[in-house]
Design a protein around this motif. Structure first.
Motif, PDB file in Angstrom:
ATOM      1  N   SER A   1      45.589  33.537  49.663  1.00  0.00           N
ATOM      2  CA  SER A   1      44.506  32.575  49.476  1.00  0.00           C
ATOM      3  C   SER A   1      44.943  31.131  49.700  1.00  0.00           C
ATOM      4  O   SER A   1      44.095  30.242  49.830  1.00  0.00           O
ATOM      5  CB  SER A   1      43.927  32.720  48.062  1.00  0.00           C
ATOM      6  OG  SER A   1      44.905  32.413  47.082  1.00  0.00           O
ATOM      7  N   THR A   2      46.264  30.887  49.769  1.00  0.00           N
ATOM      8  CA  THR A   2      46.727  29.512  49.995  1.00  0.00           C
ATOM      9  C   THR A   2      46.582  29.090  51.444  1.00  0.00           C
ATOM     10  O   THR A   2      46.779  27.914  51.771  1.00  0.00           O
ATOM     11  CB  THR A   2      48.205  29.342  49.580  1.00  0.00           C
ATOM     12  OG1 THR A   2      49.042  30.046  50.511  1.00  0.00           O
ATOM     13  CG2 THR A   2      48.440  29.862  48.177  1.00  0.00           C
ATOM     14  N   GLY A   3      46.297  30.038  52.334  1.00  0.00           N
ATOM     15  CA  GLY A   3      46.174  29.700  53.749  1.00  0.00           C
ATOM     16  C   GLY A   3      47.494  29.377  54.411  1.00  0.00           C
ATOM     17  O   GLY A   3      47.537  28.626  55.384  1.00  0.00           O
ATOM     18  N   GLY A   4      48.592  29.936  53.890  1.00  0.00           N
ATOM     19  CA  GLY A   4      49.900  29.733  54.503  1.00  0.00           C
ATOM     20  C   GLY A   4      50.667  28.552  53.954  1.00  0.00           C
ATOM     21  O   GLY A   4      51.767  28.254  54.426  1.00  0.00           O
ATOM     22  N   VAL A   5      50.115  27.870  52.937  1.00  0.00           N
ATOM     23  CA  VAL A   5      50.812  26.728  52.351  1.00  0.00           C
ATOM     24  C   VAL A   5      52.080  27.183  51.641  1.00  0.00           C
ATOM     25  O   VAL A   5      53.125  26.535  51.702  1.00  0.00           O
ATOM     26  CB  VAL A   5      49.885  25.972  51.380  1.00  0.00           C
ATOM     27  CG1 VAL A   5      50.653  24.888  50.635  1.00  0.00           C
ATOM     28  CG2 VAL A   5      48.713  25.370  52.138  1.00  0.00           C
TER      29      VAL A   5
ATOM     30  N   PRO B   1      38.066  32.245  42.526  1.00  0.00           N
ATOM     31  CA  PRO B   1      38.137  31.873  43.942  1.00  0.00           C
ATOM     32  C   PRO B   1      39.009  30.651  44.199  1.00  0.00           C
ATOM     33  O   PRO B   1      39.025  29.692  43.414  1.00  0.00           O
ATOM     34  CB  PRO B   1      36.674  31.601  44.310  1.00  0.00           C
ATOM     35  CG  PRO B   1      35.883  32.432  43.358  1.00  0.00           C
ATOM     36  CD  PRO B   1      36.663  32.411  42.080  1.00  0.00           C
ATOM     37  N   VAL B   2      39.726  30.676  45.318  1.00  0.00           N
ATOM     38  CA  VAL B   2      40.568  29.551  45.717  1.00  0.00           C
ATOM     39  C   VAL B   2      39.697  28.304  45.868  1.00  0.00           C
ATOM     40  O   VAL B   2      38.648  28.328  46.523  1.00  0.00           O
ATOM     41  CB  VAL B   2      41.317  29.875  47.029  1.00  0.00           C
ATOM     42  CG1 VAL B   2      40.369  30.311  48.138  1.00  0.00           C
ATOM     43  CG2 VAL B   2      42.154  28.684  47.481  1.00  0.00           C
ATOM     44  N   GLY B   3      40.123  27.208  45.246  1.00  0.00           N
ATOM     45  CA  GLY B   3      39.330  25.988  45.308  1.00  0.00           C
ATOM     46  C   GLY B   3      37.955  26.162  44.716  1.00  0.00           C
ATOM     47  O   GLY B   3      36.999  25.514  45.150  1.00  0.00           O
ATOM     48  N   GLY B   4      37.841  27.014  43.697  1.00  0.00           N
ATOM     49  CA  GLY B   4      36.523  27.305  43.153  1.00  0.00           C
ATOM     50  C   GLY B   4      36.558  27.626  41.672  1.00  0.00           C
ATOM     51  O   GLY B   4      37.466  27.213  40.951  1.00  0.00           O
ATOM     52  N   TRP B   5      35.577  28.404  41.223  1.00  0.00           N
ATOM     53  CA  TRP B   5      35.349  28.631  39.803  1.00  0.00           C
ATOM     54  C   TRP B   5      34.770  30.013  39.567  1.00  0.00           C
ATOM     55  O   TRP B   5      34.259  30.668  40.476  1.00  0.00           O
ATOM     56  CB  TRP B   5      34.389  27.571  39.233  1.00  0.00           C
ATOM     57  CG  TRP B   5      33.118  27.466  40.040  1.00  0.00           C
ATOM     58  CD1 TRP B   5      32.890  26.621  41.099  1.00  0.00           C
ATOM     59  CD2 TRP B   5      31.929  28.260  39.900  1.00  0.00           C
ATOM     60  NE1 TRP B   5      31.633  26.835  41.624  1.00  0.00           N
ATOM     61  CE2 TRP B   5      31.025  27.827  40.900  1.00  0.00           C
ATOM     62  CE3 TRP B   5      31.536  29.273  39.036  1.00  0.00           C
ATOM     63  CZ2 TRP B   5      29.754  28.400  41.049  1.00  0.00           C
ATOM     64  CZ3 TRP B   5      30.275  29.850  39.178  1.00  0.00           C
ATOM     65  CH2 TRP B   5      29.393  29.401  40.180  1.00  0.00           C
ATOM     66  N   ALA B   6      34.846  30.449  38.336  1.00  0.00           N
ATOM     67  CA  ALA B   6      34.174  31.666  37.891  1.00  0.00           C
ATOM     68  C   ALA B   6      33.751  31.456  36.446  1.00  0.00           C
ATOM     69  O   ALA B   6      34.431  30.759  35.683  1.00  0.00           O
ATOM     70  CB  ALA B   6      35.082  32.886  38.011  1.00  0.00           C
TER      71      ALA B   6
END
Length: 506
Positions: A228-232, A449-454
């Protein structure tokens, strides 16, 4: 009453030990929950301990694992609770049930890997392989003989009980040319959901029906990371495989599924957000509508000051940390929190975890990633104290500090309803309109969720001390955790019993 005896050998392992039954409610048996220094002190080398607990109002797939340092990498297994005699599944009876346990493997001593990372203050080395039922599969060098095989009969239906026991990776799972029907998650029945790919976060379980409806052949099942980091950040980019072998197949050439890209967040979010609870299942619990304890918890990485005379590998010579509402959790060592709760011992934890973040900011703005005014945190053992049978609602808000990723948050002692989830900063006006109060999925672990909320909601009907933590083992020792202290209710049926006489001591 279930009993599970653990003996820690002096010869085989020179570390403290304890075991967790992941997802079991432990109603009035919190002493058997297992996390070190939360509900018990660890079992010392050369000693043993028998966990005794009752499973109440639960059926499905859960699992057990070590809950100290990184021993969970190899000490785990499925815990399957079948319906009582005379009661059937809420779906057609499968021809066969098969546990599929996804694991993670290092070509090193995992305790050393973890300790080296903690000492240097930088992330640990990534794993060398993933496994299916302990086998890496034939895509790895020298592993052609170490591949799990499942023999099937054309036309039959199989219940696959999938567990993600990996330490630090969400996993995509797919079977070539086959759909799967999701019927349960975290031992909670769902409305049937047809998909060709599932995503399982660390700590989660997913039950699927597999119909052997293809021509007889060999078909790969495969799992690999959802990054979920997108390769960071570095991650294990290998693929583990097993093989579905049809009865009567004449060729052993296996057909490979096309897996999603490592960073395919839309596919992951579609899967996680489309699951709904089966309200006609025997143990369905309606969503409590009155909220007594509203909480907004920001969570993610940060920095802590480097210890004196130490060298830390984080930015500006600091060490990586993690926190909830800027409180980086530190486990006690003199006494477990549950023992302190039961015996009214002060000084082990404090009940001042804030209900709101101490500082409001643009939580998911990547420009804040290395904002020094926001990054720093301090160690503490702050928990949230609630009354018995109160309803707790938590907005779990990821932040962009250091980096953004999907965090798998696990709550001990309870299931929760997942009311909604999304990206960006939670909007208390518009996002509340998205709440599913009729048939939300129930579970004990949520991939925020990455960069998100639940948003999750649960009733605190289980007295004791219950850990809530990130199920990435790389983040738990950094402090991405807290606990709920649920007060006794005043009656024998709502009061935690005294500890067992043989409970391990610190």
């Amino acid at each position: 009453m279930m009993k599970l005896s653990i003996y820690v050998s002096k010869a085989s392992i020179q570390v403290l030990f304890h075991l967790c039954r992941h997802g079991v409610f432990q109603l009035l048996s919190g002493w058997a929950d297992g996390p070190e220094y939360a509900t018990q002190c660890p079992i010392r080398p050369g000693h043993s301990y028998t966990y005794k607990f009752t499973i109440t109002r639960q059926e499905g797939t859960l699992w057990w694992h070590a809950h100290v340092q990184w021993l969970r990498a190899t000490v785990y297994g499925a815990l399957i609770i079948r319906p009582r005699a005379g009661r059937s599944y809420p779906f057609p009876k499968p021809y066969k049930e098969v546990p599929i346990v996804l694991g993670e493997w290092w070509n090193a001593n995992v305790v050393d890997v973890a300790n080296q990372a903690l000492a240097s203050g930088v992330p640990p080395n990534v794993s060398d392989a993933f496994t299916i039922n302990g086998q890496p599969g034939d895509l790895y060098r020298c592993s052609s003989k170490h591949t799990f095989k499942l023999k099937v009969v054309q036309g039959k239906t199989y219940l696959l009980r999938i567990v993600n026991a990996a330490l630090n990776n969400h996993l995509f799972f797919k079977i070539a040319k086959h759909n799967m029907i999701v019927v349960a998650v975290d031992a909670c029945y769902t409305n049937p959901y047809v998909t060709d790919v599932i995503v399982v976060s660390p700590g989660q379980t997913t039950d699927v029906l597999l119909i052997a409806d293809q021509p007889p052949a060999y078909y790969y099942m495969a799992a690999r990371s959802y990054d979920s980091t997108g390769g960071v950040a570095q991650f294990d980019n290998t693929t583990t495989t097993g093989i579905i072998v049809y009865d009567g197949a004449t060729s052993s050439a296996s057909i490979m599924p096309v897996l999603p890209a490592f960073n395919d967040t839309p596919t992951a979010h579609k899967f996680f957000s489309n699951l709904t609870g089966l309200v006609t299942s025997p143990f369905w619990t309606p969503v409590p509508l009155k909220v007594d304890e509203p909480m907004f918890i920001t969570m993610g990485l940060g920095m802590a000051a480097c210890a004196a005379n130490a060298t830390c590998g984080g930015p500006n010579g600091q060490r990586f940390a993690a926190s909830m509402n800027n409180a980086s959790f530190q486990f006690p060592t003199k006494l477990s929190m549950l023992q302190a709760f039961s015996n009214n011992v002060d000084g082990i934890y404090t009940t001042d975890l804030p209900d709101q973040p101490p500082l409001k900011f643009d939580y998911t703005n990547s420009k804040n990633s290395l904002n020094q005014s926001l990054l720093m945190t301090t160690k503490s053992t702050k928990v949230k104290k609630v009354k018995f049978n109160s309803t707790v609602e938590i907005v779990l808000q990821n932040t962009a500090l250091v980096g953004m990723e999907n965090h798998p948050i696990h709550l001990h002692g309870f299931n929760f309803h997942v009311l909604a989830q999304g990206f960006g900063n939670f909007d208390p006006v518009n996002d509340r309109k998205k709440f599913n109060l009729f048939n939300p999925q129930e579970r004990n672990t949520i991939g925020v969720p990455v960069g998100g909320w639940a948003v999750v909601r649960f009733r605190a009907n289980n007295p004791g001390v219950w850990l809530m933590h990130c199920h990435f083992d790389v983040h738990l020792p950094l402090g991405l955790a807290t606990a709920f202290v649920v007060e006794n209710g005043g009656t024998p049926s709502s009061t935690l019993p005294p500890p067992p006489l043989d409970l391990p001591h610190c």
